[in-house]
Design an enzyme around this catalytic site. Structure first.
Site, PDB file in Angstrom:
ATOM      1  N   ARG A  61      84.291  35.210  -5.831  1.00 35.33           N
ATOM      2  CA  ARG A  61      83.689  36.528  -6.458  1.00 35.33           C
ATOM      3  C   ARG A  61      84.785  37.313  -6.850  1.00 35.33           C
ATOM      4  NH1 ARG A  61      79.888  38.791  -2.204  1.00 35.33           N
ATOM      5  NH2 ARG A  61      81.809  38.492  -0.838  1.00 35.33           N
ATOM      6  N   LYS A 161      81.982  22.999   9.133  1.00 36.64           N
ATOM      7  CA  LYS A 161      81.594  23.262  10.357  1.00 36.64           C
ATOM      8  C   LYS A 161      81.509  24.897  10.276  1.00 36.64           C
ATOM      9  CE  LYS A 161      83.902  23.941  14.124  1.00 36.64           C
ATOM     10  NZ  LYS A 161      85.008  24.819  13.890  1.00 36.64           N
ATOM     11  N   HIS A 191      87.026  17.989  11.021  1.00 33.87           N
ATOM     12  CA  HIS A 191      88.339  17.664  10.583  1.00 33.87           C
ATOM     13  C   HIS A 191      89.162  16.631  11.720  1.00 33.87           C
ATOM     14  CE1 HIS A 191      89.791  20.983  12.710  1.00 33.87           C
ATOM     15  NE2 HIS A 191      91.041  20.504  12.769  1.00 33.87           N
ATOM     16  N   ASP A 248      82.235  26.542  18.728  1.00 30.91           N
ATOM     17  CA  ASP A 248      83.311  26.363  17.790  1.00 30.91           C
ATOM     18  C   ASP A 248      83.944  24.991  17.927  1.00 30.91           C
ATOM     19  OD1 ASP A 248      85.332  27.412  15.809  1.00 30.91           O
ATOM     20  OD2 ASP A 248      86.730  27.856  17.470  1.00 30.91           O
ATOM     21  N   HIS A 253      84.099  19.035  17.862  1.00 30.67           N
ATOM     22  CA  HIS A 253      85.372  18.266  17.741  1.00 30.67           C
ATOM     23  C   HIS A 253      85.356  17.422  19.126  1.00 30.67           C
ATOM     24  CE1 HIS A 253      86.647  20.460  14.291  1.00 30.67           C
ATOM     25  NE2 HIS A 253      87.078  21.417  15.196  1.00 30.67           N
TER      26      HIS A 253
HETATM   27  C1  BG6 Z   1      88.717  24.650  14.014  1.00 30.17           C
HETATM   28  C2  BG6 Z   1      88.170  25.651  14.878  1.00 30.17           C
HETATM   29  O1  BG6 Z   1      87.470  23.810  13.835  1.00 30.17           O
HETATM   30  O2  BG6 Z   1      89.709  23.862  14.844  1.00 30.17           O
HETATM   31  C3  BG6 Z   1      89.431  26.710  15.270  1.00 30.17           C
HETATM   32  O3  BG6 Z   1      87.253  26.673  14.239  1.00 30.17           O
HETATM   33  C4  BG6 Z   1      90.438  25.717  15.837  1.00 30.17           C
HETATM   34  O4  BG6 Z   1      88.925  27.820  16.124  1.00 30.17           O
HETATM   35  C5  BG6 Z   1      90.743  24.643  14.993  1.00 30.17           C
HETATM   36  O5  BG6 Z   1      91.554  26.508  15.973  1.00 30.17           O
HETATM   37  C6  BG6 Z   1      91.685  23.529  15.747  1.00 30.17           C
HETATM   38  O6  BG6 Z   1      92.068  22.620  15.031  1.00 30.17           O
HETATM   39  P1  BG6 Z   1      93.540  21.768  15.148  1.00 30.17           P
HETATM   40  O7  BG6 Z   1      93.546  20.880  14.040  1.00 30.17           O
HETATM   41  O8  BG6 Z   1      94.613  22.799  15.039  1.00 30.17           O
HETATM   42  O9  BG6 Z   1      93.540  21.154  16.377  1.00 30.17           O
END
Ligand code: BG6
Length: 499
Positions: A61, A161, A191, A248, A253
């Site tokens: 925006r 997510k 990820h 989260d 993950h």
């Molecule tokens: C994200 C979470 O999906 O993953 C975050 O929302 C977290 O809170 C992050 O810090 C951690 O990712 P990585 O790749 O740094 O282990």
């Protein structure tokens, strides 16, 4: 593949160009886009993987020109990646492919003509819509994409997510996006699935003959999965306070890691074969209820403490108010199937812990008969280090060489990525973005997977509510609340803390 082929391939990364694409990033001025997506695309540009006719179009925006967006992108890149040496000529070439359109993509009456104009003539290219937005907006934006006539043949959509806050909201989001995009064109990001070491879990388990015969309840005592972070919630407190560590990190993950460790051998590496196996694990997770929630879960929240030798504020102070949100969670999960009968999977994750690391421990059962009198032998352990110091260690009892009788030492057989591989470890988003353009769905979560994960997590959230399970305060810079160690202690076990 012969041994020689494997050797010949060693150490040489290969970048196969993807087909030309137009990537439209909604939420382009936000943190994810500037911190992760644009840098990831730049790296792949430098690796010659992105064809020159491709366009990356930022949408948000804020009023901004193409040039101002390019400037914002490079400034953010430098800020978030201070160590990345950016070649000015490379950036100049890359940034010619960056465009920007001011648009309120959520509102019904918005004028999409600027975006259409930038996309003009791109109908033959792979079109990808990336929604780096709050999940509650996914449905509205999908509908508007269709209304604007921009969903061309084969167009794909990428969703970040968290997909929802619980099963009901996840279903609503999936329904609303699914009303516009077919499931095979929806790429739900976790990820962690793009991380090099997470991908290696499949190779390690299924491409070495050693492990599969012992990868079960006959030989394994228990599994630990730890994803520890040293950072606090920082500027994300508003989002985080509505989520907490369970939503989260665990819902996505940690459960994805658990699936990769626990799943049955897939028939092949096709996207749906892998996803079919993962979902069986999620469905076999034993529900946690009010009756066992206190023995199977621990909630924690960081108080004041220290991080990287500096005083660190408490979560409540960062948030500006008291809160019941957990910044740490430890869980004991059971998988009710033949392979894992009686094998607990302990998981923990938290913010402001002592250090940042992600690790999976496979602890094998004690030897049947110890041969030596002085105390029990330490168990064989496999330590899969996902980040940092990526690698795999087998911890073995070994005879200490030299005179002095049968003196024993517990030492690692060590596969260190740093020592073995020269390749740069790409950020997960690099691989994931290229996988979307290629159409490799295996690195993304299917609708039923996300919903199965929520079903289990919802049970825990309900149990916490019904039980009023408290958050235990832990000092910032520690391993979480004492209750986490006590949970394992009750089972006669302890978290492995390195060797
Ligand atoms: C994200 C979470 O999906 O993953 C975050 O929302 C977290 O809170 C992050 O810090 C951690 O990712 P990585 O790749 O740094 O282990």
């Amino acid at each position: 593949m012969s041994n020689n082929q494997l050797k010949a391939g060693a150490g040489s990364s290969q970048f196969v160009p993807v087909s030309p694409f137009d990537l439209i990033v909604f939420g382009a001025a936000g943190d994810l886009s500037l911190r992760k997506l644009i840098p990831a695309l730049f790296h792949r540009w430098c690796d010659d993987q992105i064809p020159a006719t491709s366009k990356i179009i930022g949408v948000s925006r804020s009023e901004m020109s193409h040039e101002a967006f390019r400037q914002l992108a490079i400034e953010s890149f430098r800020k978030f990646n201070p160590d990345a040496g950016i070649n000015d000529a490379d950036w100049a070439a890359f940034s010619r492919h960056l465009f920007y359109v001011t648009l309120d993509a959520v509102s019904d009456g918005a004028d999409w003509s600027d975006l259409k104009e930038v996309l003009e003539g791109g109908d033959k290219k792979q079109r990808v819509f990336y929604l780096a937005l709050a999940p509650s907006l996914y449905g509205a934006v999908s509908a508007n994409i269709e209304r604007a006539g921009l969903k061309n043949d084969g167009a794909r959509i990428v969703l970040e997510k968290p997909i929802g806050k619980n099963l009901v909201s996840a279903r609503e989001i999936n329904e609303s996006v699914g009303a516009v995009f077919d499931e095979e064109t929806i790429y739900r990001i976790d990820h962690y699935l793009g991380k090099e070491t997470v991908q290696n879990l499949i190779v390690l388990r299924f491409m070495n003959s050693l492990f599969e015969p012992v990868w079960n309840a006959n030989s394994i005592d228990h599994v630990e999965i730890t994803v520890a972070e040293s950072i606090g919630v920082g500027g994300r407190a508003d989002y985080y306070n509505t989520a907490g560590a369970l939503r989260d990190m665990v819902q996505n993950h940690l459960l994805q890691l658990l699936c990769l460790v626990a799943m049955e051998p897939p028939l092949d590496l096709a996207s749906d074969t892998l996803r079919d196996e993962k979902i069986k694990v999620l469905r076999a997770l034993r529900p946690i209820s009010k009756e066992n929630v206190r023995s199977s879960t621990v909630r924690g929240q960081y108080g004041k403490g220290a991080s990287n030798n500096e005083a660190a504020a408490s979560y409540a102070d960062e948030l500006g108010e008291k809160s019941d949100t957990e910044t740490f969670v430890a869980l004991k999960a059971n998988i009710d199937n033949w392979r894992w009968k009686g094998v607990p999977f302990y998981m923990r994750t938290g913010k402001r812990m002592a250090s940042r690391y992600s690790e999976i421990i496979i602890q094998f059962k004690d030897v049947a008969h110890a041969l030596v009198k002085d105390g029990p032998l330490p168990p064989t352990r496999m330590v899969i280090r996902l980040q940092p110091d990526e690698g795999v260690k087998m911890l073995l009892v070994t005879k200490d060489p030299g005179p002095g009788g049968m003196r024993l030492r517990y030492v690692p057989l060590n596969l260190s990525y740093k020592e073995h591989f020269e390749a740069r470890y790409p950020d997960a988003y690099e691989r994931l973005l290229m996988a979307v353009v290629r159409g490799d769905l295996g690195l993304f979560m299917r609708r039923d997977e996300v919903e199965a994960a929520w079903r289990w997590v919802d049970g825990i959230l309900d149990a916490w509510r019904a039980d009023a399970t408290p958050v235990n305060i832990y000092a910032a810079g520690t391993d979480g609340p004492a209750q986490s160690a006590m949970m394992l202690d009750r089972d006669g076990r302890e978290w492995f803390d390195g060797a």
